[in-house]
Design an enzyme around this catalytic site. Structure first.
Site, PDB file in Angstrom:
ATOM      1  N   ARG A 211      -6.083 -88.005  -4.159  1.00  0.00           N
ATOM      2  CA  ARG A 211      -6.294 -87.788  -2.814  1.00  0.00           C
ATOM      3  C   ARG A 211      -4.765 -87.775  -2.140  1.00  0.00           C
ATOM      4  O   ARG A 211      -4.729 -88.697  -0.967  1.00  0.00           O
ATOM      5  CB  ARG A 211      -7.223 -88.503  -1.795  1.00  0.00           C
ATOM      6  CG  ARG A 211      -8.714 -88.276  -2.287  1.00  0.00           C
ATOM      7  CD  ARG A 211      -9.441 -88.654  -1.356  1.00  0.00           C
ATOM      8  NE  ARG A 211     -10.959 -88.163  -1.479  1.00  0.00           N
ATOM      9  CZ  ARG A 211     -11.693 -89.112  -2.017  1.00  0.00           C
ATOM     10  NH1 ARG A 211     -11.434 -90.603  -2.299  1.00  0.00           N
ATOM     11  NH2 ARG A 211     -12.817 -88.904  -2.058  1.00  0.00           N
ATOM     12  N   GLN A 240      -4.817 -94.911  -8.805  1.00  0.00           N
ATOM     13  CA  GLN A 240      -5.696 -94.883  -9.777  1.00  0.00           C
ATOM     14  C   GLN A 240      -5.967 -93.568 -10.509  1.00  0.00           C
ATOM     15  O   GLN A 240      -6.479 -93.215 -11.389  1.00  0.00           O
ATOM     16  CB  GLN A 240      -6.931 -95.677  -9.533  1.00  0.00           C
ATOM     17  CG  GLN A 240      -6.860 -96.994  -9.085  1.00  0.00           C
ATOM     18  CD  GLN A 240      -8.137 -97.719  -8.883  1.00  0.00           C
ATOM     19  OE1 GLN A 240      -8.367 -98.961  -9.527  1.00  0.00           O
ATOM     20  NE2 GLN A 240      -9.291 -97.284  -8.456  1.00  0.00           N
ATOM     21  N   ASN A 269      -8.086 -95.906 -13.637  1.00  0.00           N
ATOM     22  CA  ASN A 269      -9.208 -95.810 -12.746  1.00  0.00           C
ATOM     23  C   ASN A 269     -10.332 -97.079 -12.634  1.00  0.00           C
ATOM     24  O   ASN A 269     -11.153 -96.885 -13.823  1.00  0.00           O
ATOM     25  CB  ASN A 269      -9.714 -94.535 -12.708  1.00  0.00           C
ATOM     26  CG  ASN A 269     -10.820 -94.307 -11.344  1.00  0.00           C
ATOM     27  OD1 ASN A 269     -10.604 -95.002 -10.477  1.00  0.00           O
ATOM     28  ND2 ASN A 269     -11.530 -93.070 -11.597  1.00  0.00           N
ATOM     29  N   ASP A 298      -9.047 -91.810   2.157  1.00  0.00           N
ATOM     30  CA  ASP A 298      -9.262 -90.606   2.820  1.00  0.00           C
ATOM     31  C   ASP A 298     -10.105 -90.826   4.288  1.00  0.00           C
ATOM     32  O   ASP A 298     -11.172 -90.241   4.651  1.00  0.00           O
ATOM     33  CB  ASP A 298     -10.562 -89.864   1.883  1.00  0.00           C
ATOM     34  CG  ASP A 298     -11.978 -90.717   1.803  1.00  0.00           C
ATOM     35  OD1 ASP A 298     -11.563 -91.950   1.638  1.00  0.00           O
ATOM     36  OD2 ASP A 298     -12.732 -90.230   1.300  1.00  0.00           O
ATOM     37  N   ASP A 408     -18.694-104.109  -1.285  1.00  0.00           N
ATOM     38  CA  ASP A 408     -18.686-104.504  -0.259  1.00  0.00           C
ATOM     39  C   ASP A 408     -19.695-105.302   0.345  1.00  0.00           C
ATOM     40  O   ASP A 408     -19.531-106.527   1.068  1.00  0.00           O
ATOM     41  CB  ASP A 408     -18.275-103.406   0.601  1.00  0.00           C
ATOM     42  CG  ASP A 408     -19.291-101.987   0.690  1.00  0.00           C
ATOM     43  OD1 ASP A 408     -20.089-102.437   0.028  1.00  0.00           O
ATOM     44  OD2 ASP A 408     -18.769-101.237   1.275  1.00  0.00           O
ATOM     45  N   HIS A 432     -13.870 -91.231   8.682  1.00  0.00           N
ATOM     46  CA  HIS A 432     -13.943 -91.065   7.255  1.00  0.00           C
ATOM     47  C   HIS A 432     -14.652 -90.034   7.036  1.00  0.00           C
ATOM     48  O   HIS A 432     -15.527 -89.423   7.782  1.00  0.00           O
ATOM     49  CB  HIS A 432     -14.760 -92.300   6.952  1.00  0.00           C
ATOM     50  CG  HIS A 432     -14.968 -92.341   5.312  1.00  0.00           C
ATOM     51  ND1 HIS A 432     -15.635 -91.825   4.664  1.00  0.00           N
ATOM     52  CD2 HIS A 432     -13.990 -93.285   4.592  1.00  0.00           C
ATOM     53  CE1 HIS A 432     -15.450 -92.246   3.316  1.00  0.00           C
ATOM     54  NE2 HIS A 432     -14.403 -92.901   3.108  1.00  0.00           N
TER      55      HIS A 432
END
Length: 690
Positions: A211, A240, A269, A298, A408, A432
């Protein structure tokens, strides 16, 4: 004098929350910063007008008094940069908004601050009116003052009454002549009239994968952010992908602007967990920053939120993870969730009870949204924006090596077990890309959903054999099988086998498992999507719906006989015509398990609407996968206690910087921004700053 006004002569006040206006003045954004709507109280005998929004019926005196928003268009032309706003003669604007009201209850609960000072500088004469709310969303007028042109309004306000919730905010009122805000800010002090001894700094870790346009826009926003550069040690981009941000047009200019505050690290990655763990590790190795801020690539960031998160963290009484909320990038006033938790019995993530998901603040403002006034205590914050103290990283380690999903949430649970809370701070947020048009529980990510949820439960569930997670896993397998989603079930079985193999598989399989998962999925027809729906044969119904009605979801009374009939049907051969032509086209929103279970074949749209795949019932595959699922779940049930002990014993090892270093060393090439590698002696072969 109001009991909310305090006297702190000689106190040191620290600015922690500046009033700002949007970077790009947009109709959707503006409502998050300044509110042009009137706000009256439901229950005060005010008749509701068309379009009013309220949680209580207008005119019902028995209901508590709550704000009702009369929706109006904002005045974008009155915005004067990031700090200033013109107010037309006879008009009133409110800064009781998401980004500019002061979240007093969060400061009261988590920080050493005991009072807050509001400073408002006006370029022209006007009136400042200060309000507060309580945990129920009921508002009180605190004080008001007429301010002369070029004057400053100051009010020192107590935080004592905000134990369960509430905000402070102010309105600005113009009289016969227009007025203008020059700047405003919220400052805090502690009981001794002091402030944190030293200024903290942060590093920002951005993980990106193909991205480059989004990532470059984020870097550009950080480079131009007022105040952020002063507390920034460096931005570390973990690239990555194969479409590199350094190859994007305009990168050289941004790199030159950021200078030695930007570093790009190339590595294979390793997913979000590998990217963000690398960011933590590089910040730990550099040894300069007090915090690491994790940001998705992003996103659109509100830079002021970065400063607010850092200031809040500095004032917290103990090391605290401070996260930001997430708005929808393509529906800018909509917040996805106001706080996340892990429901321990199900062991599944979701919004904190009482929080309304996808709340539109451009339609129903903060003053008219009672649930946002109660303080929301969370288990974790998504890593779209999450500030982590380096002291926490040093004690609890890096992320689980799980590529994506649950990294997370598990980190928040692990930090809490070690005594470090997480706070999702209002006024700190990013925009987002929405995940509503995705169903990643069906694609290659299904493996990670199943495996990582089970691993997290083995590590943290307080219930015997994970509570309800075992039963849900069995039911989910059956749902996918009766829905002809064999590729999804194959990945879930792969996940179960890996969990049963023990914790050693996590690090060992991290660099390769994603490719293996993708390859395994491609073997099944339901994973072979086409963007051209006409590439599939035209549908032909085998038989009409029973009594002309579409199937409905069974309830708790009919579920068992319904399931028995459906499973028995799955064992019989499909109708011959259904093997050659789908019975119907099914939209993604209609592709529920209770509908698909009655079909022999169907062309089903993907969640994002870009393609479709042909699902076909296969009794042989159904029987094989049902047997394997039963065997795997039997083993999981029998071995849960031993597996839980093994994963918990190994946790410190497979989340340690040293364990992750072996993964990084195998996959990394470091690039010194703007120079050849050999020309920069500060950058070693794995991005280490000597």
């Amino acid at each position: 004098m109001s009991t909310q006004i305090v006297e702190r002569p000689g106190a040191t006040w620290t600015t922690v929350h500046r009033v700002v206006l949007p970077m790009d003045v947009d109709a959707d954004d503006l409502a998050l910063y300044v509110d042009y709507d009137s706000a009256v109280s439901a229950g005060d005998g005010v008749a509701a007008r068309p379009g009013d929004v309220s949680d209580a019926p207008a005119g019902d005196a028995a209901q508590p008094s709550r704000s009702v928003a009369y929706r109006s268009e904002g005045h974008r032309e009155n915005v004067r940069g990031r700090r200033g706003l013109a107010v037309d003669a006879g008009s009133r604007v409110s800064f009781g908004t998401y980004f500019n009201a002061f979240p007093a209850s969060y400061w009261r609960r988590w920080t050493a601050a005991t009072a807050v000072r509001l400073r408002v500088d006006l370029a022209a004469a006007g009136t400042v009116v200060v309000y507060k709310s309580n945990a129920r969303g009921l508002r009180q007028r605190v004080t008001a003052c007429a301010v002369a042109a070029g004057g400053t309004f100051t009010a020192d306000l107590s935080l004592a009454a905000f134990g369960d919730g509430g905000w402070y905010w102010f309105d600005l009122v113009a009289g016969a002549e227009a007025t203008a805000l020059r700047s405003a800010e919220w400052q805090v002090t502690d009981a001794a009239g002091g402030a944190p001894a030293a200024r903290s700094t942060l590093s920002i870790a951005v993980t990106t994968y193909n991205r480059p346009d989004y990532c470059l826009a984020l870097l550009r926003a950080l480079a131009g952010a007022e105040g952020v550069r002063a507390v920034l040690d460096e931005v570390i981009v973990m690239d990555q992908g194969t479409q590199l941000v350094q190859d994007e047009a305009g990168f050289a200019d941004v790199a030159a602007d950021l200078g030695d505050q930007l570093r790009v690290v190339r590595q294979g990655n390793l997913g979000g967990s590998g990217g963000f763990s690398r960011g933590m590790r590089e910040t730990l190795r550099a040894g300069r920053s007090d915090y690491v801020l994790l940001l998705d690539d992003d996103i659109v960031v509100e830079p002021e939120g970065v400063l607010r998160a850092l200031q809040f963290a500095q004032w917290c009484r103990r090391p605290t993870i401070v996260g930001g909320h997430m708005f929808d990038m393509f529906d800018r006033g909509v917040m996805h969730s106001f706080g996340e938790r892990v429901e321990r019995y199900r062991f599944f993530w979701g919004s904190v009870p009482g929080v309304r998901e996808r709340h539109d603040l451009s339609a129903q403002n903060l003053r008219a949204t009672p649930f946002m006034h109660r303080r929301v205590d969370v288990d974790y914050n998504g890593w779209w924006m999450c500030l982590i103290p380096m002291s926490v990283v040093r004690e609890v380690g890096l992320s689980l090596p799980v590529f994506i999903k649950w990294d997370d949430a598990e980190y928040g649970l692990r930090a809490a077990d070690a005594g470090f809370p997480t706070v999702s701070l209002p006024g700190a947020a990013v925009w987002h890309v929405s995940w509503l048009d995705k169903d990643d529980g069906l694609d290659w990510q299904a493996y990670f959903h199943e495996r990582n949820r089970l691993v997290a439960a083995l590590l943290h569930s307080p219930y015997d054999r994970g509570g309800r997670i075992f039963r849900e896993s069995v039911f989910t397998d059956v749902k996918h099988l009766i829905s002809m989603q064999y590729s999804t079930e194959a990945l879930r079985l792969m996940a179960l086998r890996d969990v049963l193999s023990g914790p050693e598989h996590l690090l060992a399989s991290l660099p390769t498992r994603t490719a293996e998962v993708r390859a395994a999925r491609k073997e099944f027809g339901d994973a072979q999507a086409s963007a051209d729906i006409d590439s599939f044969p035209q549908p032909k119904a085998v038989k009409p719906p029973r009594k002309g009605k579409e199937p409905t979801s069974p309830n708790r009374f009919t579920l068992l006989p319904w399931a028995a009939g459906v499973v028995a049907r799955q064992l019989t051969p499909p109708e011959e015509v259904a093997t050659r032509r789908p019975e119907k086209h099914v939209a993604a929103m209609d592709a529920t398990w209770w509908r698909l279970a009655h079909l022999d074949s169907a062309v089903v749209s993907t969640a994002d609407g870009t393609a479709a795949a042909w699902y076909r019932r296969d009794p042989r595959t159904f029987r094989r996968f049902l047997r394997e699922s039963a065997a795997a779940h039997r083993d999981l049930w029998l071995n849960w206690p031993q597996l839980s002990k093994a994963y918990r014993a190994a946790l410190a090892g497979f989340t340690s910087p040293q364990a992750w270093d072996e993964v990084f060393d195998a996959s990394t090439v470091s690039i010194a921004t703007g120079t050849q590698l050999a020309a920069d002696p500060a950058v070693g072969p794995v991005g280490e700053r000597r």
